[in-house]
Design an enzyme around this catalytic site. Structure first.
Site, short mmCIF file in Angstrom:
data_model
loop_
_atom_site.label_atom_id
_atom_site.label_comp_id
_atom_site.label_asym_id
_atom_site.label_seq_id
_atom_site.Cartn_x
_atom_site.Cartn_y
_atom_site.Cartn_z
CG HIS A 130 -1.59 1.38 1.60
ND1 HIS A 130 -2.66 1.53 1.14
CD2 HIS A 130 -1.31 2.52 2.12
CE1 HIS A 130 -3.13 2.80 1.39
NE2 HIS A 130 -2.31 3.37 2.18
CD GLU A 131 2.06 3.46 3.90
OE1 GLU A 131 2.22 4.65 3.05
OE2 GLU A 131 1.01 3.29 4.59
CG HIS A 134 0.20 6.11 -0.59
ND1 HIS A 134 -0.92 6.72 -1.14
CD2 HIS A 134 -0.31 5.51 0.65
CE1 HIS A 134 -2.00 6.72 -0.21
NE2 HIS A 134 -1.80 6.16 0.64
CD GLU A 201 -4.73 6.42 2.61
OE1 GLU A 201 -4.54 5.39 2.78
OE2 GLU A 201 -3.64 7.48 2.70
#
Length: 310
Positions: A130-131, A134, A201
């Site tokens: 997930h990071e 980003h 997100e």
């Protein structure tokens, strides 16, 4: 669709900025406010990663000091087609994580000791993916641009209180209009900024799940982190609430719905989106329920499946 929504929100924020400048009518004051806001956010853009990592006492690790974590990040970064980011660990009981850096070549991923102790290796992989999403999406740059425009709107509103209230009422806002603008314009900018944050997100959840190949690993991690956020306070985050949007789950408090003032989507909605993606990809593992205490565990123990990095 997420990119379209983000572009639409950015366009709305820009239109709000231009509208405030038009209502004030003071070109010189608007330019001064824009220059100050841009300079402030430019400094933040170049230095925010060092500032926030220092704020949370994060220390950098490598293949020698944290081999399992470092190698996991390296393998996921390779799967995502990204350069290897720097890896940091925060001595914090609350499980959480964030990414920072102005671009993929100057990026960092930071995780708490609580995240490493309380999540399985598969769940940790979901969070790190997930990071990395980003980073791949350049979300740090996007949010810096958003903050620049929002900051400029707030400054313009402050100028409007003085210039608009003292102008002749035929062209200016008048004192009542200036007061309303001073209150409503920054509020509107904040709402749009938070909406962009929530949109990013969802996009990071989707890409992160695709990077790791198992959407429910991330869903399971979100359930655990959300539950722990209600039980384990993050005191540094409480002292610096402006950084809350950086974390994968709001470290301050949870929200049951995607309300206007939330920096994150509701965890329930995020899990629903991941479940839909899991159905599309043909993976069926359900997230573990939240609840109970969160005792320390050995890193990434207790999970029957090791996944593609076992």
């Amino acid at each position: 669709m997420n990119y379209f929504r983000t572009a639409l929100l950015l366009a709305g924020l820009t239109a709000l900025f231009m509208g405030v400048g038009y209502l004030i009518g003071g070109a010189s004051g608007a330019m001064i406010a824009l220059v100050i806001a841009a300079a402030t956010n430019l400094f933040t853009y170049w230095n925010s990663d060092r500032m926030v990592l220092s704020m949370y006492g994060a220390h950098e690790v490598d293949a020698g000091s944290a081999p399992e974590l470092y190698n996991l990040v390296a393998e996921l970064a390779q799967r995502a087609g990204l350069p290897m980011p720097r890896v940091f660990v925060m001595d914090e009981v609350q499980p959480n994580a964030f990414a920072t850096g102005r671009n993929p070549e100057n990026a960092a991923v930071a995780v708490t000791t609580g995240l490493m102790n309380q999540l399985s290796r598969e769940e940790l992989a979901g969070v790190i993916a997930h990071e990395l999403a980003h980073i791949k999406h350049h979300d740090t740059l996007l949010m810096t641009i958003t903050a620049t425009i929002a900051g400029a709107i707030s400054m313009l509103a402050q100028f409007g209180m003085f210039f608009g209230g003292n102008r002749e009422n035929n062209n200016g806002l008048g004192i009542v209009g200036s007061i309303l603008m001073m209150i409503l314009a920054p509020l509107g900018a904040m709402l749009v900024q938070m909406a962009i944050s929530r949109t990013r997100e969802y996009a990071a959840d989707n890409l992160g799940a695709r990077i790791v190949g198992q959407p429910m690993w991330l869903a399971s991690a979100l359930v655990k982190i959300e539950g722990a956020a209600h039980q384990v306070p993050n005191y540094e985050a409480e002292r610096n609430p402006a950084t809350a949007h950086m974390f994968i789950i709001n470290p301050l408090s949870g929200h049951g719905v995607d309300n206007l003032f939330a920096t994150h989507p509701s965890t329930q909605n995020r899990i629903a989106a991941l479940q839909q993606l899991a159905a599309e990809l043909g993976t069926q593992t359900a997230p573990r329920p939240a609840g109970g205490s969160y005792p320390p565990r050995s890193p990434w123990g207790g999970s029957g499946q090791r996944g593609p990095w076992g």
